[in-house]
Write a protein that holds these residues in place. Structure first.
Motif, PDB file in Angstrom:
ATOM      1  N   GLY A  45       0.807  -1.151   0.049  1.00  0.00           N
ATOM      2  CA  GLY A  45       0.080  -0.092  -0.006  1.00  0.00           C
ATOM      3  C   GLY A  45       0.701   1.134   0.045  1.00  0.00           C
ATOM      4  O   GLY A  45       1.993   1.280   0.527  1.00  0.00           O
ATOM      5  N   LEU A  46       0.182   2.472  -0.455  1.00  0.00           N
ATOM      6  CA  LEU A  46       0.779   3.618  -0.511  1.00  0.00           C
ATOM      7  C   LEU A  46      -0.275   4.841  -0.263  1.00  0.00           C
ATOM      8  O   LEU A  46      -1.108   4.748  -0.940  1.00  0.00           O
ATOM      9  CB  LEU A  46       1.592   4.149  -2.084  1.00  0.00           C
ATOM     10  N   VAL A  47       0.316   5.630   0.553  1.00  0.00           N
ATOM     11  CA  VAL A  47      -0.658   6.685   1.055  1.00  0.00           C
ATOM     12  C   VAL A  47      -0.020   8.095   0.929  1.00  0.00           C
ATOM     13  O   VAL A  47       1.145   8.144   1.456  1.00  0.00           O
ATOM     14  CB  VAL A  47      -1.232   6.481   2.634  1.00  0.00           C
ATOM     15  N   TYR A  48      -0.841   8.985   0.603  1.00  0.00           N
ATOM     16  CA  TYR A  48      -0.208  10.554   0.680  1.00  0.00           C
ATOM     17  C   TYR A  48      -1.513  11.318   1.141  1.00  0.00           C
ATOM     18  O   TYR A  48      -2.474  11.318   0.832  1.00  0.00           O
ATOM     19  CB  TYR A  48       0.132  11.022  -0.913  1.00  0.00           C
ATOM     20  N   THR A  49      -1.026  12.371   2.250  1.00  0.00           N
ATOM     21  CA  THR A  49      -1.922  13.194   2.613  1.00  0.00           C
ATOM     22  C   THR A  49      -1.235  14.400   2.837  1.00  0.00           C
ATOM     23  O   THR A  49      -0.122  14.744   2.925  1.00  0.00           O
ATOM     24  CB  THR A  49      -2.506  12.808   4.064  1.00  0.00           C
ATOM     25  N   ASN A  50      -1.967  15.638   2.600  1.00  0.00           N
ATOM     26  CA  ASN A  50      -1.691  17.059   2.795  1.00  0.00           C
ATOM     27  C   ASN A  50      -2.583  17.769   3.832  1.00  0.00           C
ATOM     28  O   ASN A  50      -3.772  17.698   3.465  1.00  0.00           O
ATOM     29  CB  ASN A  50      -1.212  17.856   1.593  1.00  0.00           C
ATOM     30  N   THR A  51      -2.176  18.223   4.926  1.00  0.00           N
ATOM     31  CA  THR A  51      -3.100  18.864   5.901  1.00  0.00           C
ATOM     32  C   THR A  51      -2.642  20.406   6.063  1.00  0.00           C
ATOM     33  O   THR A  51      -1.502  20.451   6.322  1.00  0.00           O
ATOM     34  CB  THR A  51      -3.034  18.105   7.027  1.00  0.00           C
ATOM     35  N   ARG A  52      -3.637  21.359   6.087  1.00  0.00           N
ATOM     36  CA  ARG A  52      -3.392  22.726   5.988  1.00  0.00           C
ATOM     37  C   ARG A  52      -4.103  23.224   7.090  1.00  0.00           C
ATOM     38  O   ARG A  52      -5.307  23.044   7.300  1.00  0.00           O
ATOM     39  CB  ARG A  52      -3.413  23.491   4.634  1.00  0.00           C
ATOM     40  N   PHE A  53      -3.585  24.115   8.035  1.00  0.00           N
ATOM     41  CA  PHE A  53      -4.064  24.690   8.885  1.00  0.00           C
ATOM     42  C   PHE A  53      -4.125  26.533   8.367  1.00  0.00           C
ATOM     43  O   PHE A  53      -3.016  26.831   8.519  1.00  0.00           O
ATOM     44  CB  PHE A  53      -3.483  24.711  10.140  1.00  0.00           C
ATOM     45  N   ILE A  54      -5.085  26.951   7.873  1.00  0.00           N
ATOM     46  CA  ILE A  54      -5.213  28.155   7.097  1.00  0.00           C
ATOM     47  C   ILE A  54      -5.765  29.451   8.107  1.00  0.00           C
ATOM     48  O   ILE A  54      -6.686  29.155   8.898  1.00  0.00           O
ATOM     49  CB  ILE A  54      -6.087  28.058   5.791  1.00  0.00           C
ATOM     50  N   GLY A  55      -5.220  30.396   8.079  1.00  0.00           N
ATOM     51  CA  GLY A  55      -5.722  31.832   8.625  1.00  0.00           C
ATOM     52  C   GLY A  55      -5.342  31.622  10.111  1.00  0.00           C
ATOM     53  O   GLY A  55      -6.317  31.968  10.834  1.00  0.00           O
ATOM     54  N   LEU A  56      -4.231  31.376  10.487  1.00  0.00           N
ATOM     55  CA  LEU A  56      -3.694  31.360  11.784  1.00  0.00           C
ATOM     56  C   LEU A  56      -3.868  32.677  12.713  1.00  0.00           C
ATOM     57  O   LEU A  56      -3.634  33.843  11.784  1.00  0.00           O
ATOM     58  CB  LEU A  56      -2.443  30.856  12.060  1.00  0.00           C
ATOM     59  N   GLY A  57      -4.478  32.803  13.831  1.00  0.00           N
ATOM     60  CA  GLY A  57      -4.431  34.094  14.236  1.00  0.00           C
ATOM     61  C   GLY A  57      -6.237  34.597  14.269  1.00  0.00           C
ATOM     62  O   GLY A  57      -6.165  35.739  14.880  1.00  0.00           O
ATOM     63  N   SER A  58      -7.076  33.589  13.959  1.00  0.00           N
ATOM     64  CA  SER A  58      -8.445  33.923  14.009  1.00  0.00           C
ATOM     65  C   SER A  58      -8.814  33.760  15.244  1.00  0.00           C
ATOM     66  O   SER A  58      -8.210  33.410  16.410  1.00  0.00           O
ATOM     67  CB  SER A  58      -9.331  33.078  13.079  1.00  0.00           C
TER      68      SER A  58
END
Length: 409
Positions: A283-296
């Motif tokens: 098996g092969l897995v790829y993920t991208n996680t983004r925390f956007i707009g820090l400081g809200s």
């Protein structure tokens, strides 16, 4: 007259039997305690420096590895015309203390009702897994054999199912020649703001022969509340539901992501595939996680961050069935983090496991995880190892060994 009454009674009993024959309710569950060893677990953070020690404990596997104890009820009622009503109520429990899982929720794992039809698909409403979990998680070692500790650091991409979606409606297609898809919308429920606290997720996949493929996307507004605050032990916008900085009397929690509670939005993309040939599965897995707009205003921001942070994860996994009762597995994941103020952290994790079936319902297992951290993490400190479900290490390395027995009913 008496004969007529008896005949009517027999007909009523017959009709009742037919109705019950077209519907069913099933009680099911797993009992899964485990013995756990952790080579380094934080005990406090005195003088700004984490301190740790070895840990031995008897735990329930929902906090460590493999299945996790639970019991549930699921039912189906034939409504005619190919349509059926369905429901699932599933509760997580700690076998060692009897405590409720998922922050104390009675049915914290799943709680939904809906309709299903072979032609147009399924619609369900309630507390549910995201579309990402339905399609991408099965391609990872988490659901194949590794369990919770095989998740990526602090379950940053939620493939380990740390968070379920409340107030959610899910639409799922039937399976067409191996292809299927579903989409979920979680209502924020805030008067005057449709987008606040809402979650949108969609995924699709193919399963046919030896090949399984899944791809998905999730977008959560105000994740400190909508994603990480979806359990009764969570707090409001003034509470960091993602984690904690630790103190002189308490350890840190989720240091990989704890600094990003003020994000306005969390976005996750994931894709994975497995291929089985003979006795082996790769098996092969790829993920991208983004925390956007820090400081809200969605959560606390003790480090004064702004901008965004991102995590890229790649995992390779393999399993092999040695013989009918014995199977083994191994996986490796690399997580690269990039945060504000040039904070960069890297996490390398290796997992290995073995399962031996004593019967169709009972097996014994051992899962080992090793993680090494480097760089600077979300708390602005030298990154510490933080295997999912465990108290973080006080150093860059952490080893977890879990031995357990799972019985299904």
């Amino acid at each position: 007259m008496r004969k007529s009454k008896v005949s009517a009674l027999l007909m009523a009993i017959g009709c009742s039997s037919m109705a019950y024959g077209q519907s069913s309710v099933t009680l099911y569950g797993v009992v899964d305690p485990a013995l756990m060893f952790v080579n380094n677990a934080q005990v406090n953070k005195a003088g700004g420096v984490p301190h740790g020690a070895q840990q031995y404990a008897l735990v329930d596997a929902w906090t460590s590895a493999y299945a996790g104890s639970r019991f549930g009820l699921k039912g189906i009622e034939d409504l005619g015309g190919g349509t059926a009503a369905i429901f699932t109520l599933e509760n997580g429990i700690n076998m060692n203390s009897g405590a409720l899982g998922q922050g104390g929720l009675m049915f914290g794992r799943q709680a939904f009702v809906g309709l299903t039809n072979d032609s147009w698909g399924t619609v369900t409403a309630g507390r549910q897994y995201s579309s990402m979990v339905d399609y991408v998680s099965p391609t990872s070692s988490i659901l194949q054999w590794g369990g919770y500790i095989a998740s990526h650091p602090d379950d940053v991409d939620n493939l380990g199912m740390t968070n379920r979606q409340n107030n959610a409606v899910k639409l799922a297609t039937p399976v067409w020649n191996g292809f299927s898809a579903n989409a979920l919308y979680s209502f924020g429920g805030v008067a005057g703001s449709t987008s606040q606290n809402q979650i949108i997720t969609a995924a699709a996949g193919y399963t046919g022969g030896p090949l399984r493929v899944g791809i998905g996307f999730l977008s959560a507004f105000d994740p400190n509340i909508s994603m990480w605050g979806s359990q009764p032990n969570a707090g409001g916008v003034t509470t960091n539901n993602l984690g904690s900085l630790g103190s002189a009397t308490t350890p840190e929690r989720n240091p990989v992501i704890a600094g990003y509670a003020s994000a306005h939005r969390e976005q996750i993309f994931g894709a994975g595939a497995t291929y089985t040939f003979a006795q082996a599965t790769l098996g092969l897995v790829y993920t991208n996680t983004r925390f956007i707009g820090l400081g809200s205003s969605s959560g606390p921001n003790p480090l004064g961050y702004s901008g965004s942070a991102s995590f890229n994860v790649i995992e390779a996994n393999a399993s092999y069935r040695v013989n009918a009762p014995l199977s083994v597995g191994v996986s490796y994941s690399y997580t690269s983090a990039s945060g504000p103020d040039a904070n960069k952290a890297h996490y390398n994790q290796v997992n290995a496991g073995a399962h031996y079936s004593l019967s169709k319902r009972t097996d014994v297992y051992m899962v080992v995880a090793y993680q090494h951290a480097s760089g600077v993490d979300s708390l602005g400190q030298p990154a510490v190892a933080s295997i999912t479900g465990m108290t973080p290490s006080a150093s860059r390395q952490q080893v977890v060994d879990v031995i357990g027995m799972a019985h299904r009913f």
